[in-house]
Design an enzyme around this catalytic site. Structure first.
Site, PDB file in Angstrom:
ATOM      1  CE1 TYR A 284      -3.812   2.375   0.678  1.00 17.95           C
ATOM      2  CE2 TYR A 284      -2.433   3.274   2.431  1.00 17.95           C
ATOM      3  CZ  TYR A 284      -3.555   3.359   1.610  1.00 17.95           C
ATOM      4  OH  TYR A 284      -4.409   4.436   1.728  1.00 17.95           O
TER       5      TYR A 284
ATOM      6  CG  ASP B 166       5.974   4.036   0.521  1.00 17.31           C
ATOM      7  OD1 ASP B 166       6.257   4.881   1.407  1.00 17.31           O
ATOM      8  OD2 ASP B 166       4.801   3.759   0.206  1.00 17.31           O
TER       9      ASP B 166
ATOM     10  CE  LYS C  40       1.673   5.158   8.009  1.00  8.77           C
ATOM     11  NZ  LYS C  40       0.268   5.216   8.327  1.00  8.77           N
TER      12      LYS C  40
HETATM   13  C1  LIG Z   1       3.961   2.355   3.057  1.00  6.73           C
HETATM   14  C2  LIG Z   1       2.920   3.424   3.004  1.00  6.73           C
HETATM   15  N1  LIG Z   1       2.954   4.341   2.025  1.00  6.73           N
HETATM   16  C3  LIG Z   1       2.054   5.326   1.954  1.00  6.73           C
HETATM   17  C4  LIG Z   1       1.044   5.435   2.877  1.00  6.73           C
HETATM   18  C5  LIG Z   1       0.056   6.547   2.767  1.00  6.73           C
HETATM   19  O1  LIG Z   1       0.251   7.465   3.764  1.00  6.73           O
HETATM   20  P1  LIG Z   1      -0.926   8.450   4.224  1.00  6.73           P
HETATM   21  O2  LIG Z   1      -1.949   7.597   4.909  1.00  6.73           O
HETATM   22  O3  LIG Z   1      -0.234   9.416   5.139  1.00  6.73           O
HETATM   23  O4  LIG Z   1      -1.449   9.103   3.013  1.00  6.73           O
HETATM   24  C6  LIG Z   1       0.969   4.498   3.925  1.00  6.73           C
HETATM   25  C7  LIG Z   1      -0.020   4.515   4.994  1.00  6.73           C
HETATM   26  O5  LIG Z   1      -0.971   4.976   5.113  1.00  6.73           O
HETATM   27  C8  LIG Z   1       1.926   3.470   3.982  1.00  6.73           C
HETATM   28  O6  LIG Z   1       1.871   2.544   4.943  1.00  6.73           O
HETATM   29  N1  LIG Z   2      -1.227   1.084   7.012  1.00 10.70           N
HETATM   30  C1  LIG Z   2      -2.161   1.881   6.369  1.00 10.70           C
HETATM   31  C2  LIG Z   2      -2.412   3.109   7.071  1.00 10.70           C
HETATM   32  O1  LIG Z   2      -1.687   3.430   7.969  1.00 10.70           O
HETATM   33  C3  LIG Z   2      -3.541   3.896   6.682  1.00 10.70           C
HETATM   34  C4  LIG Z   2      -4.174   4.636   7.778  1.00 10.70           C
HETATM   35  C5  LIG Z   2      -5.431   5.219   7.245  1.00 10.70           C
HETATM   36  O2  LIG Z   2      -5.632   5.215   6.032  1.00 10.70           O
HETATM   37  O3  LIG Z   2      -6.237   5.685   8.051  1.00 10.70           O
END
Ligand SMILES: Cc1ncc(COP(=O)(O)O)c(C=O)c1O
Ligand SMILES: NCC(=O)CCC(=O)O
Length: 428
Positions: free
Chosen positions: A142, A237, A265
């Site tokens: 993701y 990523d 994050k």
């Molecule tokens: C590996 C990774 N890339 C991108 C994202 C997207 O980040 P955001 O939720 O801050 O848009 C996430 C999690 O949400 C992630 O776990």
């Molecule tokens: N591991 C995926 C995310 O951290 C996503 C959090 C969200 O979309 O609220």
């Protein structure tokens, strides 16, 4: 468990927000999400008067625990000076220097507001730089909620059965070629066919959106070699792993470097952030020095910069990594002992300060393996723990995280809850 006050708020929310929430994974807490009134250290306090030990940590960012005094102080200080200028402020230079020290020495940074924005910008940058159109992505990984990566996506997209989202035009989805995590050959096959048109391979160095799946020895190195062989960029990523597996993230941890790094994050200290970092030669293609467009009203937001900088300064003491590691290794070991004591078919994957349990026979080395696990059983574990004051990710497709606030005492309390929860699982 979510109580009456949360239920009332959720009923109201159902009329205001699709599915009652503003990010889908939040609705995975059953029968409805609990509403939080405040947070401190390892704890969330709910409007129902409950105290929960938090292993979700806002899905990763709160690596120092909630309301860390150093971060709070830095944020307050910034608020006193105003909080959005639409023109640069010095803190962005300080934070950029810290990031580059650990990820791309001599390189450059573009600050955006989320991991989604970071990978979207990074992919456009890779396409602009190489003049190529395809990207290679791994099934079950993701990278956020934009079109190019909502193909074979993990996390909530997998939880809700939409790994490939409606609304992404077929013509767009076709430009994302799907390989298998921990399977270099699957990438090689794609590169043999399309390699001269692949702008980038994008990977989560530890797959953290299909549970927790570490890279097999040689996997990341294999990607590095294929990217070099075909003139594609490797995008690491590190939105989850950045500053989590150590100051230098997964790239330092596993000793394999990407051409572009995306962060989010932790690096924002709990405030919205995304980062694209890389060597000057690539980064200067972003506007205004280059022709790859990127912009944002809130980019390099001063409050985020202050929180991120304070966070990294605390991380540099090394202590947060020690505490978080000790907590996760002890908990992962406890879960392993419990599944073996009760003869439950399950496996635990663990890396430093993140882990996950999969109710499946055999190892979980890929998101495909993870998909075979018994998700109902995981959900039961989640519920049993929640009823005992412990909040783990409400979906098998997420990680269980520890933080600098998960001290031995907090871990002991969690172990008691785990023992009771597994006993209940066994009885069912
Ligand atoms: C590996 C990774 N890339 C991108 C994202 C997207 O980040 P955001 O939720 O801050 O848009 C996430 C999690 O949400 C992630 O776990
Ligand atoms: N591991 C995926 C995310 O951290 C996503 C959090 C969200 O979309 O609220």
């Amino acid at each position: 468990m979510p109580g009456e006050e949360s239920r009332k708020l959720y009923e109201e929310a159902l009329n205001l927000f699709p599915g009652g929430v503003n990010s889908p994974i939040r609705a995975a807490v059953k029968p409805y999400p609990f509403y939080v009134s405040r947070a401190e250290g390892p704890y969330l306090y709910t409007v129902d008067g409950e105290r929960l030990i938090d292993y979700v940590l806002a899905y990763g960012p709160m690596f120092l625990g909630h309301r860390h005094p150093r971060v709070l102080e830095a944020v307050k200080e910034q608020l006193e000076r105003g909080w959005a200028y639409g023109t640069p402020a010095e803190l962005e230079i300080k934070l950029a220097k810290k990031i580059l020290k650990y990820y791309h020495q001599g390189g450059m940074v573009r600050f955006v507001n989320s991991g989604t924005e970071a990978t979207m910008a990074a992919i456009r940058l890779a396409r602009g730089y190489t003049g190529r159109k395809y990207i290679v992505k791994f099934n079950g990984c993701y990278h956020g909620a934009h079109d190019a990566v909502l193909v074979g996506a993990g996390s909530a997209a997998a939880e809700y059965g939409v790994p490939s989202s409606l609304g992404v035009p077929e013509e767009v989805a076709k430009l994302t070629l799907i390989a298998r995590f921990n399977d270099v050959e699957s990438v090689e096959k794609i590169m043999k066919k399309h390699g001269d048109q692949v702008a980038a391979i994008i990977v989560e160095p530890v797959a953290g959106n299909a549970g927790v799946i570490p890279p097999k020895p040689g996997f990341l190195k294999g990607l590095r070699e294929l990217a070099d062989q075909y003139g594609a960029l490797l995008i690491m990523d590190e939105v989850i792993t950045g500053f989590r597996l150590g100051l230098g993230g997964a790239q330092e941890y596993y000793g394999v470097r990407g051409d572009i790094t995306t962060l989010g994050k932790i690096v924002g200290g709990g405030f919205p952030i995304g980062v694209v970092a890389g060597p000057r030669e690539i980064m200067e293609n972003f506007t205004p020095s280059g022709k790859v467009f990127n912009a944002g009203t809130f980019n390099a937001h001063p409050v985020t910069m202050a929180a991120g900088l304070a966070t990294i300064e605390v991380l540099e003491t090394g202590e947060p990594y020690r505490v978080a590691r000790e907590a996760a290794s002890k908990l992962a070991k406890t879960v392993e002992d419990l599944i073996s004591r009760y003869g439950i078919k399950a496996t635990v994957n663990y890396v430093e300060n993140m882990f996950q349990v999969f109710f499946v026979d055999g190892e979980v080395a890929s998101p495909e393996d993870a998909a075979r696990s018994n998700r109902e059983m995981y959900n039961e574990l989640h519920q049993e723990l929640l009823s005992r004051g412990v909040f783990i990710a409400p979906s098998q497709m997420e990680a269980i995280f520890t933080s600098a606030a998960h001290t031995a005492e907090v871990v002991e309390e969690t172990i008691t809850a785990l023992e009771d929860a597994f006993k209940r699982l066994r009885e069912q």
